[in-house]
Motif scaffolding. Structure first.
Motif, short mmCIF file in Angstrom:
data_model
loop_
_atom_site.label_atom_id
_atom_site.label_comp_id
_atom_site.label_asym_id
_atom_site.label_seq_id
_atom_site.Cartn_x
_atom_site.Cartn_y
_atom_site.Cartn_z
N THR A 12 0.58 -55.72 -89.45
CA THR A 12 1.07 -56.82 -89.11
C THR A 12 2.36 -55.85 -90.03
O THR A 12 3.36 -57.30 -89.69
CB THR A 12 0.34 -57.41 -90.65
OG1 THR A 12 0.54 -57.19 -91.49
CG2 THR A 12 -0.65 -57.91 -90.10
N GLY A 13 2.84 -55.00 -89.92
CA GLY A 13 4.28 -54.60 -90.94
C GLY A 13 4.22 -54.96 -92.19
O GLY A 13 3.90 -55.56 -92.88
N SER A 14 5.19 -54.43 -93.15
CA SER A 14 5.13 -54.46 -94.75
C SER A 14 5.94 -55.64 -94.82
O SER A 14 5.94 -54.80 -96.40
CB SER A 14 4.66 -52.48 -94.93
OG SER A 14 5.80 -52.08 -94.93
N LYS A 15 6.69 -55.81 -94.82
CA LYS A 15 7.75 -56.52 -95.56
C LYS A 15 7.37 -57.85 -95.90
O LYS A 15 6.97 -58.77 -94.83
CB LYS A 15 9.06 -56.20 -95.25
CG LYS A 15 10.16 -56.87 -95.63
CD LYS A 15 11.06 -55.89 -95.97
CE LYS A 15 13.02 -56.33 -96.65
NZ LYS A 15 11.96 -56.93 -97.89
N GLU A 16 7.49 -58.76 -96.79
CA GLU A 16 7.89 -59.69 -97.04
C GLU A 16 8.76 -60.24 -97.44
O GLU A 16 9.68 -59.95 -98.07
CB GLU A 16 6.80 -60.75 -98.55
CG GLU A 16 6.38 -61.88 -98.41
CD GLU A 16 5.83 -61.47 -99.85
OE1 GLU A 16 4.84 -60.67 -100.42
OE2 GLU A 16 5.60 -62.89 -100.51
N TYR A 17 9.05 -61.71 -96.25
CA TYR A 17 10.29 -62.26 -96.17
C TYR A 17 10.50 -63.07 -97.21
O TYR A 17 9.28 -64.23 -97.41
CB TYR A 17 10.49 -62.53 -94.52
CG TYR A 17 11.07 -61.23 -93.73
CD1 TYR A 17 12.07 -60.73 -93.87
CD2 TYR A 17 9.79 -61.19 -92.59
CE1 TYR A 17 11.93 -59.68 -92.81
CE2 TYR A 17 9.61 -60.03 -92.01
CZ TYR A 17 11.25 -59.14 -92.13
OH TYR A 17 11.03 -58.72 -91.50
N PRO A 18 10.84 -63.16 -98.37
CA PRO A 18 11.45 -64.35 -98.95
C PRO A 18 11.75 -65.58 -98.07
O PRO A 18 11.90 -66.12 -97.34
CB PRO A 18 12.69 -64.08 -100.05
CG PRO A 18 13.20 -62.83 -99.16
CD PRO A 18 12.40 -62.31 -98.00
N SER A 19 10.64 -67.12 -98.75
CA SER A 19 10.75 -68.02 -98.59
C SER A 19 12.17 -68.76 -98.58
O SER A 19 13.25 -68.33 -99.62
CB SER A 19 10.18 -68.71 -99.08
OG SER A 19 10.10 -70.36 -98.52
N VAL A 20 12.46 -69.30 -97.51
CA VAL A 20 13.45 -69.78 -97.28
C VAL A 20 13.97 -71.45 -97.98
O VAL A 20 15.18 -71.91 -98.50
CB VAL A 20 14.51 -69.84 -95.90
CG1 VAL A 20 15.10 -68.91 -95.48
CG2 VAL A 20 13.49 -71.01 -95.02
N ARG A 21 12.76 -72.00 -98.71
CA ARG A 21 12.53 -74.08 -98.37
C ARG A 21 12.67 -73.61 -100.16
O ARG A 21 11.97 -72.51 -101.12
CB ARG A 21 11.42 -73.83 -98.26
CG ARG A 21 11.44 -74.38 -96.79
CD ARG A 21 10.91 -75.57 -96.35
NE ARG A 21 10.11 -75.67 -95.15
CZ ARG A 21 8.81 -75.73 -94.97
NH1 ARG A 21 7.45 -76.09 -96.51
NH2 ARG A 21 7.78 -75.64 -93.32
N ARG A 22 12.62 -74.25 -100.46
CA ARG A 22 12.82 -74.67 -102.31
C ARG A 22 11.22 -74.56 -102.29
O ARG A 22 10.51 -75.21 -101.84
CB ARG A 22 13.49 -75.95 -102.97
CG ARG A 22 14.77 -76.20 -102.73
CD ARG A 22 15.85 -74.75 -103.64
NE ARG A 22 15.48 -75.30 -105.11
CZ ARG A 22 16.22 -76.34 -105.50
NH1 ARG A 22 17.04 -76.53 -104.67
NH2 ARG A 22 15.93 -76.78 -106.62
#
Lengths: 139, 189
Positions: free
Chosen positions: B76-86
């Motif tokens: 799946t790939g090893s980077k977690e993208y931070p959520s843009v929502r509050r």
């Protein structure tokens, strides 16, 4: 990791001890900590370590995928069948009294047979899951 | 005294690892930290004399789970993208749930008290029985394999079911793809 000498030699040195420890945990479960479940996981960890260092094909040569997948239901069958002999001799299902005359002896045998079913299922399930994941990675 | 000091150190490290897992964005790091968490947990189990559970935690939690999670990351790939929502609503939900769980522990008996219900039900019977009949010295094995053989049979079936499920999910589709592609072959590739 094909050319990593230290990893390859280290793995070869440590692998027999992992397998031996798994067998020890299995057969010594009556007296020390552990049993079929832990032994199965340790055994599977040995195969998985081998697969990670020497490649999936090398691991498949010592633990063929077809055999591993066949063992998954075999373990459950061994466990379920271990209870049957007693039913023909006035014992209840999974009562191990039938395996010997002495109470302790009979029950040690019963537990060993049952744990053998557990080790087979746990080992093969873990390895089969690993194979399934690793296969997907190769596309 | 010494034991409670070690226990305090271990639990502090557990909390630190948990915070690190939450803050870590690299999933590879998260998996390794989860493995460390399992090893710490196994050490805690040893301190409270649950050696069988510690062994399982170390081999399954730190060993197999880590490997399977690493294999997943490879897919799946090893980077977690931070959520843009509050994240106020999730924070509220997590706080309420956590508070409810902590509140739920108050009526429980104090840890390690011998008179609590869980130690008064069938456990004394098992211990007495295995003593009378000279059952295998490791009572855990006797309980798992003998007294509660039905339960263990059920657990083995659960493991079997899990394995079959994973194999169906991960292997079935691959074969179909192969058949759709080139001339279908059942070789080992």
């Amino acid at each position: 990791m094909k050319f990593d000498l230290i990893l390859r030699v280290g793995t070869k040195m440590i692998l027999p001890f992992i397998l031996l420890f798994a067998i020890y945990v299995h057969f010594h479960g009556d007296y020390g900590p552990g049993g079929g479940f832990q032994a199965g996981v340790i055994l599977a960890a040995g195969i998985i370590l081998y697969a990670m260092v020497f490649g999936l094909d090398a691991a498949r040569r010592i633990a063929p995928q077809g055999l591993v997948e066949l063992l998954v239901p075999t373990g459950v069958a061994v466990f379920a069948a271990a209870g049957l002999p007693g039913m023909f001799k006035d014992f209840r299902y999974l009562d191990y009294g039938v395996y010997g005359h002495d109470f302790l002896h009979a029950h040690e045998w019963g537990i060993l047979i049952v744990e053998t079913g557990v080790i087979i299922t746990v080992f093969s399930t873990m390895v089969a899951i690993f194979y399934a994941f690793a296969d997907r990675g190769r596309g | 005294m010494t034991i409670s000091l070690i226990q305090m150190a271990l639990l502090t490290m557990l909390a630190a690892v948990t915070v690190a897992i939450i803050r870590q964005r690299n999933l590879f790091g998260v998996v390794i930290l989860a493995g460390i968490y399992s090893f710490l947990m196994a050490s805690v189990m040893i301190l409270i004399d649950a050696v069988d559970v510690a062994m399982t935690e170390a081999s399954v939690g730190a060993g197999i789970s880590t490997v399977v999670l690493l294999a997943t990351i490879a897919l799946t790939g090893s980077k977690e993208y931070p959520s843009v929502r509050r994240s106020l609503v999730p924070l509220f939900v997590a706080a309420v749930t956590g508070g409810a769980l902590i509140w739920g522990t108050f009526p429980l008996p104090r840890f390690g008290v011998q008179e609590s219900a869980i130690h008064m039900h069938v456990a004394p019977e098992y211990l007495q029985h295995s003593k009378d009949h000279k059952m295998p010295p490791n009572v855990v094995t006797a309980v798992l394999g003998d007294f509660r053989g039905y339960d263990t049979l059920g657990e083995t079936t659960v493991i079997f079911t899990a394995g079959i499920g994973v194999m169906l999910l991960l292997r079935g589709r691959r074969r179909r793809l192969k058949e759709n592609g080139k001339s279908a072959g059942k070789g080992t590739a």
